[in-house]
Design a protein around this motif. Structure first.
Motif: not given
Ligand SMILES: [Ca+2]
Length: 213
Positions: A151-152, A196, A199-200, A203
């Motif tokens: 998710d960036g 994060k 979530n990471n 990333d």
């Molecule tokens: Ca992320």
């Protein structure tokens, strides 16, 4: 006599202006260049250090150094790294370009770049501890390198605990850091913090950061 005194005062003033000009030599701190040359975790005299925050409360008092450091090779790749294996977090200085393949894509870790990966429950942080009193300009770029999933990331540039600039990057996104005239003293630090978001996954993020005065 009065004229002579004025003339002497003028010469003295001119000299002090010249001295002040010489004293204000420009300096620069280039994250990628400086990290590339490091052979130990915390080199004496370096303004840079590499930290994480595992507490969930984003204040500089909670930032701690990464527990492990490896020079030249890290996890089988040609990187110098500061990392926390259990947390899944790291800062890398890429010593030789290589292709990463995973999570449905591949991308290049480019020689000379600094990258970071936030942990499952931790932010990663680049600290610049000011060696000077004066005003500094900050210029940089942040790229989410791994766009196959996740998710960036979100980032912020903080002066001590005050946000100076921040952005929320979509997956694969990038942004420019640009701030001029930040007043610092040897008691000040600038922190570049990478979060994060939810979530990471995917990333991995490249960080370009130059500080000048
Ligand atoms: Ca992320």
């Amino acid at each position: 006599m009065k004229l002579l005194k004025s003339a002497l005062l003028g010469v003295a003033l001119a000299s002090s202006v010249v001295s002040a000009t010489w004293a204000a030599t420009a300096q620069s701190w280039n994250l990628a260049r400086d990290a590339y040359l490091m052979t130990e975790s915390a080199p004496a005299g370096s303004a840079w250090s590499f930290l994480q925050n595992k507490t969930g409360v984003n204040t500089a008092a909670n930032y701690t150094p990464f527990p492990s450091f490896s020079a030249e090779e890290c996890n089988g790749n040609p990187n110098t790294c500061w990392r926390d294996v259990a947390a899944g977090s790291a800062v890398l200085s890429i010593k030789k370009s290589f292709v990463f393949t995973g999570s449905g894509t591949s991308f290049v870790f480019k020689q000379g770049d600094v990258t970071t990966h936030p942990g499952t429950n931790s932010k990663t942080i680049i600290r610049w501890a000011s060696p000077i009193t004066g005003n500094v300009n900050v210029l940089g770029r942040i790229n989410d390198l791994h766009n196959a999933c996740g998710d960036g990331i979100a980032w912020s540039l903080n002066l001590d605990d005050t946000v100076v600039q921040s952005a929320n990057l979509a997956n694969g996104g990038s942004s420019i850091i640009k701030v001029d005239g930040v007043a610092v003293t040897p008691a000040s630090s600038l922190y570049l913090i990478v979060d994060k978001k939810a979530n990471n996954s995917c990333d991995t993020t490249s960080l370009d950061l130059m500080i000048t005065n």
